[in-house]
Design a protein around this motif. Structure first.
Motif, PDB file in Angstrom:
ATOM      1  N   ASP A  49       0.838  -1.211   0.000  1.00 58.17           N
ATOM      2  CA  ASP A  49       0.000   0.000   0.000  1.00 58.17           C
ATOM      3  C   ASP A  49       0.868   1.255   0.000  1.00 58.17           C
ATOM      4  N   ALA A  50       1.910   1.227   0.811  1.00 63.93           N
ATOM      5  CA  ALA A  50       2.815   2.381   0.845  1.00 63.93           C
ATOM      6  C   ALA A  50       3.500   2.569  -0.508  1.00 63.93           C
ATOM      7  N   SER A  51       3.878   1.471  -1.154  1.00 61.72           N
ATOM      8  CA  SER A  51       4.468   1.572  -2.495  1.00 61.72           C
ATOM      9  C   SER A  51       3.468   2.145  -3.483  1.00 61.72           C
ATOM     10  N   LEU A  52       2.220   1.724  -3.362  1.00 59.59           N
ATOM     11  CA  LEU A  52       1.182   2.223  -4.264  1.00 59.59           C
ATOM     12  C   LEU A  52       1.008   3.724  -4.119  1.00 59.59           C
ATOM     13  N   GLU A  53       1.085   4.225  -2.894  1.00 59.17           N
ATOM     14  CA  GLU A  53       0.986   5.666  -2.679  1.00 59.17           C
ATOM     15  C   GLU A  53       2.052   6.403  -3.497  1.00 59.17           C
ATOM     16  N   ARG A  54       3.242   5.842  -3.536  1.00 64.65           N
ATOM     17  CA  ARG A  54       4.319   6.491  -4.287  1.00 64.65           C
ATOM     18  C   ARG A  54       4.140   6.320  -5.795  1.00 64.65           C
ATOM     19  N   VAL A  55       3.809   5.110  -6.206  1.00 69.10           N
ATOM     20  CA  VAL A  55       3.734   4.815  -7.640  1.00 69.10           C
ATOM     21  C   VAL A  55       2.628   5.604  -8.316  1.00 69.10           C
ATOM     22  N   GLN A  56       1.476   5.705  -7.663  1.00 69.51           N
ATOM     23  CA  GLN A  56       0.348   6.344  -8.340  1.00 69.51           C
ATOM     24  C   GLN A  56       0.487   7.866  -8.412  1.00 69.51           C
ATOM     25  N   GLN A  57       1.490   8.416  -7.775  1.00 73.40           N
ATOM     26  CA  GLN A  57       1.760   9.839  -7.940  1.00 73.40           C
ATOM     27  C   GLN A  57       2.183  10.155  -9.374  1.00 73.40           C
ATOM     28  N   ARG A  58       2.621   9.140 -10.092  1.00 74.30           N
ATOM     29  CA  ARG A  58       3.036   9.352 -11.483  1.00 74.30           C
ATOM     30  C   ARG A  58       1.902   9.104 -12.469  1.00 74.30           C
ATOM     31  N   TYR A  59       0.744   8.742 -11.934  1.00 73.86           N
ATOM     32  CA  TYR A  59      -0.441   8.590 -12.780  1.00 73.86           C
ATOM     33  C   TYR A  59      -1.033   9.982 -13.030  1.00 73.86           C
ATOM     34  N   VAL A  60      -1.316  10.299 -14.284  1.00 77.12           N
ATOM     35  CA  VAL A  60      -1.847  11.629 -14.645  1.00 77.12           C
ATOM     36  C   VAL A  60      -3.364  11.577 -14.539  1.00 77.12           C
ATOM     37  N   SER A  61      -3.886  12.208 -13.497  1.00 76.50           N
ATOM     38  CA  SER A  61      -5.324  12.142 -13.213  1.00 76.50           C
ATOM     39  C   SER A  61      -6.095  13.359 -13.691  1.00 76.50           C
ATOM     40  N   ASP A  62      -5.393  14.351 -14.228  1.00 79.17           N
ATOM     41  CA  ASP A  62      -6.057  15.581 -14.692  1.00 79.17           C
ATOM     42  C   ASP A  62      -6.719  15.334 -16.044  1.00 79.17           C
ATOM     43  N   PRO A  63      -8.067  15.380 -16.113  1.00 79.20           N
ATOM     44  CA  PRO A  63      -8.756  15.119 -17.395  1.00 79.20           C
ATOM     45  C   PRO A  63      -8.394  16.106 -18.492  1.00 79.20           C
ATOM     46  N   ASP A  64      -7.919  17.294 -18.099  1.00 82.92           N
ATOM     47  CA  ASP A  64      -7.565  18.313 -19.096  1.00 82.92           C
ATOM     48  C   ASP A  64      -6.135  18.159 -19.612  1.00 82.92           C
ATOM     49  N   SER A  65      -5.374  17.249 -19.013  1.00 80.44           N
ATOM     50  CA  SER A  65      -3.988  17.051 -19.438  1.00 80.44           C
ATOM     51  C   SER A  65      -3.943  16.191 -20.700  1.00 80.44           C
ATOM     52  N   PRO A  66      -3.042  16.516 -21.626  1.00 85.22           N
ATOM     53  CA  PRO A  66      -2.884  15.654 -22.811  1.00 85.22           C
ATOM     54  C   PRO A  66      -2.386  14.256 -22.437  1.00 85.22           C
ATOM     55  N   HIS A  67      -1.862  14.106 -21.211  1.00 87.71           N
ATOM     56  CA  HIS A  67      -1.364  12.813 -20.743  1.00 87.71           C
ATOM     57  C   HIS A  67      -2.355  12.129 -19.806  1.00 87.71           C
ATOM     58  N   TYR A  68      -3.612  12.569 -19.812  1.00 94.97           N
ATOM     59  CA  TYR A  68      -4.601  11.978 -18.904  1.00 94.97           C
ATOM     60  C   TYR A  68      -4.648  10.454 -19.067  1.00 94.97           C
ATOM     61  N   GLY A  69      -4.519   9.761 -17.936  1.00 93.08           N
ATOM     62  CA  GLY A  69      -4.534   8.295 -17.943  1.00 93.08           C
ATOM     63  C   GLY A  69      -3.183   7.668 -18.157  1.00 93.08           C
ATOM     64  N   ASP A  70      -2.165   8.489 -18.483  1.00 89.99           N
ATOM     65  CA  ASP A  70      -0.815   7.964 -18.673  1.00 89.99           C
ATOM     66  C   ASP A  70      -0.137   7.765 -17.324  1.00 89.99           C
ATOM     67  N   VAL A  71       0.915   6.968 -17.335  1.00 89.44           N
ATOM     68  CA  VAL A  71       1.777   6.823 -16.162  1.00 89.44           C
ATOM     69  C   VAL A  71       3.176   7.223 -16.598  1.00 89.44           C
ATOM     70  N   LEU A  72       3.764   8.172 -15.873  1.00 91.50           N
ATOM     71  CA  LEU A  72       5.047   8.750 -16.251  1.00 91.50           C
ATOM     72  C   LEU A  72       6.177   8.119 -15.448  1.00 91.50           C
ATOM     73  N   ASP A  73       7.355   8.046 -16.066  1.00 87.91           N
ATOM     74  CA  ASP A  73       8.513   7.557 -15.325  1.00 87.91           C
ATOM     75  C   ASP A  73       9.156   8.701 -14.554  1.00 87.91           C
ATOM     76  N   GLY A  74      10.302   8.452 -13.939  1.00 90.33           N
ATOM     77  CA  GLY A  74      10.962   9.463 -13.125  1.00 90.33           C
ATOM     78  C   GLY A  74      11.442  10.669 -13.893  1.00 90.33           C
ATOM     79  N   TYR A  75      11.494  10.565 -15.227  1.00 93.62           N
ATOM     80  CA  TYR A  75      11.905  11.685 -16.064  1.00 93.62           C
ATOM     81  C   TYR A  75      10.718  12.393 -16.699  1.00 93.62           C
TER      82      TYR A  75
END
Length: 572
Positions: A49-75
């Motif tokens: 669960d703690a790992s999930l908290e960190r990992v999902q921070q890279r999930y783009v949840s903003d519907p207005d973002s061109p990357h909505y639904g994407d998962v980004l790496d550290g870069y």
């Protein structure tokens, strides 16, 4: 996930976190009933669960973002590996009643977007890209399949509502990846077994005979294990543990029990690669884990699986060691333990691991000596030719170099045993070159057309270096001899792991974390333990010799002199 739900769930994780004790050994008492998750597995779910908290921070949840639904790496790049990490971690949480995210509708929605995103990154041939280096990569597709096929099965067999929004695109991805795995190529030895493992995991989903046929084609090459029990890449932290895991997966998926013999041999060899604090020797690796600080978490699944399969008490002891020293790092392998209830069983009674031995691993150019709470590694073919660990302290390496024609970094060409001693040696030549033969001079003055290999040599200088290592009471004696050309500056360096305090050394005039041992014995201590070294020698202040490797980013003590150089160091 709605904000109110998120706060509630996050609060649950925060409340649970302090319950994870600092001392792990007493925690690991698995229940006798396979249907009851043992306490160690429940803690692994909390850590996930703690790992999930960190990992999902890279999930783009903003519907207005061109990357909505994407998962980004550290870069900040949309990445199949980032999406895989989110899916693997998220699904393990989603299907676990002990998780704060169990059957969470918001997580289902995010994971469904991530599955569609991953499917969208897949090439028509079924492959994906590893953005750091490999494109249209079959082996990297294999890595992702071997991670995602088990969690797909976990989710498919769960009662999570709306799971099909994840399982449908994920299965499309997996089956299309399978087409690539049937025909694609590899780069490295371990890639073959990764691909076999991925095919075996797919075979559990859909019994396509082409999966088995392709795996058998790779397996027909034979497993890359030497007589010492080490795999070709000698990557004790990363790729040997990986090979063990994927060979177990292949053995199980395709009913090839003969593969277990290779896993056993490597697990047995590792007993002699252990430092007193539970770390593993990495200095002989031929891959990117060379000389890193490595613990045993990547071996937890192989040791636990084989301990239960064979009733092996030493493998059980290795599990206990991992639980006590690196348990939190095992979280990424949670899916193994969620899918296989046999792994929940009580381990066999632990049997002691070897803690007093001297062994040479010829195929790895490595000698290992351990005596209770201290140990040493002696390495041929490496600039770091000696390491010494004592309790929690580490002399990470000893190196020396001479200013001999810009090529005086000592790297031994041989490792010999003689009268209970270990001898390392090297020989260097430094010639000068005469005029080019008259009948071969090109006439246009082009230096590149007059290679040195065709010029007569003269004034040839020679340098012979020899290190003789012997055991002494509570440590080692290193006799270092450098002879041949005289008055060559020499710098001998002792490289320590950060965190300790020096006594008996003198700080360098300019360089940080750099010291001289001018005379007497030095001491490096931390947390009640100490490494003693000396006597010192100081004939000049030049420590960054021309042709020597750069100083490492670690506390380093230098002894300096000139050839003929003779120094006997005591390390205790």
């Amino acid at each position: 996930m709605k904000r109110r739900t998120f706060i509630r769930k996050n609060g649950q994780v925060a409340l649970l976190a302090p319950l994870v004790p600092a001392a792990l050994p007493s925690l690991f008492t698995a229940g006798n009933q396979p249907d009851e998750k043992p306490e160690w597995l429940q803690k692994m779910i909390v850590n996930n669960d703690a790992s999930l908290e960190r990992v999902q921070q890279r999930y783009v949840s903003d519907p207005d973002s061109p990357h909505y639904g994407d998962v980004l790496d550290g870069y900040g790049m949309p990445s199949p590996h980032a999406a895989t990490s989110f899916l693997k971690t998220g699904i393990c949480a989603l299907i676990s009643p002990e998780s704060a995210y169990h059957a969470d509708a918001g997580l289902v929605e995010r994971l469904s977007h991530a599955a569609e995103f991953l499917f969208g990154l897949q090439h028509e041939d079924g492959t994906i890209d590893l953005l750091s280096t490999n494109f249209h990569s079959t082996p990297d597709t294999g890595f992702i399949v071997k991670w995602l096929a088990p969690v797909w099965r976990l989710l498919e067999n769960s009662s999570v509502p709306e799971k099909s929004t994840i399982t449908v695109p994920l299965k499309q991805f997996l089956l299309q990846a399978g087409e690539a795995l049937k025909v694609g190529g590899i780069h490295t030895p371990n890639h073959r077994w990764v691909v076999c493992s991925a095919l075996a995991e797919l075979y559990k989903i859909e019994q396509d005979p082409a999966y088995l046929a392709r795996a058998e084609r790779w397996l027909s090459e034979g497993i890359d294990m030497d007589a010492d029990g080490q795999y070709e890449e000698k990557s004790s932290y990363i790729y040997s543990s990986l090979s063990n895991r994927v060979l177990i997966s292949t053995a199980r998926g395709f009913d090839k029990p003969e593969l277990y013999a290779y896993v056993r041999r490597n697990l047995d060899m590792n007993f002699y690669y252990l430092h007193p604090n539970g770390e593993i020797v990495t200095e002989a690796s031929g891959r990117q884990d060379n000389s890193i600080i490595g613990t045993l978490e990547k071996y937890y699944y192989p040791y636990r699986y084989m301990a239960l399969k064979d009733g092996n008490g030493q493998y059980a002891a290795a599990c206990r060691l991992i639980e006590a020293t690196a348990f939190e790092k095992t979280t990424g392998f949670l899916y193994y333990f969620l899918e296989d209830k046999d792994l929940w069983k009580e381990l066999p009674e632990p049997k002691p691991l070897p803690i007093s031995y001297a062994r040479v691993f010829r195929h790895s150019n490595l000698a290992r000596i351990r005596r209770g709470n201290y140990d040493a590694s002696i390495l041929m073919g490496s600039p770091v030719f000696f390491t010494f660990h004592k309790s929690s302290l580490a002399l990470q390496g000893i190196r020396f170099a001479s200013a001999f024609f810009g090529k005086g970094q000592f790297v031994s060409e041989s490792l010999e045993e003689e009268n209970s001693s270990y001898i390392l040696s090297s020989y260097l030549r430094g010639p000068y070159y005469q005029p080019f033969p008259k009948d071969k001079i090109p006439g246009d003055g082009d230096w590149s057309k007059m290679p040195r290999s065709e010029r007569p040599q003269s004034e040839v200088q020679e340098l012979y270096s020899r290190v003789t290592i012997r055991e002494v009471e509570q440590g080692f004696s290193l006799e270092i001899s450098i002879e041949g050309t005289e008055r060559v500056p020499v710098a001998l360096e002792l490289i320590f792991r950060p965190g300790g305090t020096f006594v008996g050394t003198v700080p360098h005039e300019e360089l940080e974390d750099t010291y001289y041992l001018k005379e007497g014995v030095g001491k490096y201590s931390h947390a009640g333990s100490a490494i003693h070294f000396g006597p010192g020698q100081h004939q000049h202040r030049w420590v960054q010799l021309r042709g020597a490797l750069p100083k490492q980013d670690a506390p380093t003590v230098f002894l300096t002199g000139f050839t003929p150089f003779h120094q006997t160091l005591q390390i205790t």
